[in-house]
Design a protein around this motif. Structure first.
Motif, PDB file in Angstrom:
ATOM      1  N   TYR A   8      -1.988  -9.352   6.397  1.00  0.00           N
ATOM      2  CA  TYR A   8      -2.797  -9.923   5.321  1.00  0.00           C
ATOM      3  C   TYR A   8      -4.038 -10.634   5.843  1.00  0.00           C
ATOM      4  CZ  TYR A   8       0.812  -8.246   2.386  1.00  0.00           C
ATOM      5  OH  TYR A   8       1.671  -7.400   1.746  1.00  0.00           O
ATOM      6  N   VAL A  11      -6.369  -7.772   5.881  1.00  0.00           N
ATOM      7  CA  VAL A  11      -6.799  -7.461   4.515  1.00  0.00           C
ATOM      8  C   VAL A  11      -7.930  -8.394   4.095  1.00  0.00           C
ATOM      9  CG1 VAL A  11      -6.090  -7.542   2.084  1.00  0.00           C
ATOM     10  CG2 VAL A  11      -4.627  -6.421   3.767  1.00  0.00           C
ATOM     11  N   LEU A  12      -7.777  -9.676   4.343  1.00  0.00           N
ATOM     12  CA  LEU A  12      -8.824 -10.635   3.975  1.00  0.00           C
ATOM     13  C   LEU A  12     -10.122 -10.383   4.740  1.00  0.00           C
ATOM     14  CD1 LEU A  12      -6.736 -13.917   3.712  1.00  0.00           C
ATOM     15  CD2 LEU A  12      -7.738 -12.599   1.849  1.00  0.00           C
ATOM     16  N   ILE A  15     -11.835  -7.328   3.206  1.00  0.00           N
ATOM     17  CA  ILE A  15     -12.523  -7.648   1.952  1.00  0.00           C
ATOM     18  C   ILE A  15     -13.852  -8.329   2.253  1.00  0.00           C
ATOM     19  CG2 ILE A  15     -12.414  -9.077  -0.123  1.00  0.00           C
ATOM     20  CD1 ILE A  15      -9.324  -8.615  -0.013  1.00  0.00           C
ATOM     21  N   ALA A  44     -13.517  -3.058  -1.574  1.00  0.00           N
ATOM     22  CA  ALA A  44     -12.689  -4.264  -1.492  1.00  0.00           C
ATOM     23  C   ALA A  44     -11.485  -4.162  -2.429  1.00  0.00           C
ATOM     24  CB  ALA A  44     -13.520  -5.497  -1.828  1.00  0.00           C
ATOM     25  N   ALA A  45     -11.685  -3.579  -3.611  1.00  0.00           N
ATOM     26  CA  ALA A  45     -10.571  -3.403  -4.550  1.00  0.00           C
ATOM     27  C   ALA A  45      -9.525  -2.449  -3.981  1.00  0.00           C
ATOM     28  CB  ALA A  45     -11.090  -2.897  -5.887  1.00  0.00           C
ATOM     29  N   ILE A  47      -8.901  -2.028  -0.793  1.00  0.00           N
ATOM     30  CA  ILE A  47      -8.223  -2.779   0.268  1.00  0.00           C
ATOM     31  C   ILE A  47      -7.184  -3.713  -0.347  1.00  0.00           C
ATOM     32  CG2 ILE A  47      -8.535  -4.522   2.069  1.00  0.00           C
ATOM     33  CD1 ILE A  47     -11.302  -3.238   2.596  1.00  0.00           C
ATOM     34  N   MET A  48      -7.557  -4.397  -1.435  1.00  0.00           N
ATOM     35  CA  MET A  48      -6.606  -5.288  -2.110  1.00  0.00           C
ATOM     36  C   MET A  48      -5.429  -4.508  -2.690  1.00  0.00           C
ATOM     37  SD  MET A  48      -8.847  -8.158  -4.074  1.00  0.00           S
ATOM     38  CE  MET A  48     -10.255  -7.183  -4.561  1.00  0.00           C
ATOM     39  N   ALA A  49      -5.711  -3.350  -3.279  1.00  0.00           N
ATOM     40  CA  ALA A  49      -4.652  -2.536  -3.860  1.00  0.00           C
ATOM     41  C   ALA A  49      -3.671  -2.083  -2.787  1.00  0.00           C
ATOM     42  CB  ALA A  49      -5.248  -1.331  -4.583  1.00  0.00           C
ATOM     43  N   HIS A  50      -4.177  -1.747  -1.624  1.00  0.00           N
ATOM     44  CA  HIS A  50      -3.290  -1.361  -0.521  1.00  0.00           C
ATOM     45  C   HIS A  50      -2.406  -2.539  -0.122  1.00  0.00           C
ATOM     46  CE1 HIS A  50      -1.963  -0.150   3.502  1.00  0.00           C
ATOM     47  NE2 HIS A  50      -2.102   1.090   3.044  1.00  0.00           N
ATOM     48  N   GLY A  51      -2.997  -3.715  -0.048  1.00  0.00           N
ATOM     49  CA  GLY A  51      -2.232  -4.901   0.326  1.00  0.00           C
ATOM     50  C   GLY A  51      -1.202  -5.299  -0.713  1.00  0.00           C
ATOM     51  N   LEU A  52      -1.459  -4.984  -1.973  1.00  0.00           N
ATOM     52  CA  LEU A  52      -0.525  -5.366  -3.030  1.00  0.00           C
ATOM     53  C   LEU A  52       0.536  -4.313  -3.316  1.00  0.00           C
ATOM     54  CD1 LEU A  52      -2.963  -6.982  -5.588  1.00  0.00           C
ATOM     55  CD2 LEU A  52      -1.150  -8.130  -4.336  1.00  0.00           C
TER      56      LEU A  52
END
Length: 72
Positions: A8, A11-12, A15, A44-45, A47-52
């Motif tokens: 994570y 991930v940050l 982003i 960035a979205a 990347i966030m979707a992958h992390g979530l």
């Protein structure tokens, strides 16, 4: 004691770098700033979707049913 990078953290950073790259492209190239930031926001979205959803913060769906202790 040394710090180990976690998923994570990456991930940050991803982003941040995508949004910074979008702003840089928008400011220093012929691509308009709103279009460049919009494209970077889409990255960035993702990347966030992958992390979530792909590599979520729980080990198994049953972990979502654990009770949480109240903060009060």
């Amino acid at each position: 004691m040394s710090y180990t990078w976690q998923y994570y953290d990456v991930v940050l950073v991803g982003i941040f770098l995508s949004m910074t790259a979008g702003a840089t492209v928008g400011l220093f190239t012929a691509v308009s700033l709103p279009l460049a930031v919009l494209g970077a926001g889409a990255v960035a979205a993702l990347i966030m979707a992958h992390g979530l959803f792909v590599n979520g913060p729980v080990d198994a769906p049953r972990d979502l049913t654990d009770e949480v202790e109240p903060l009060n």
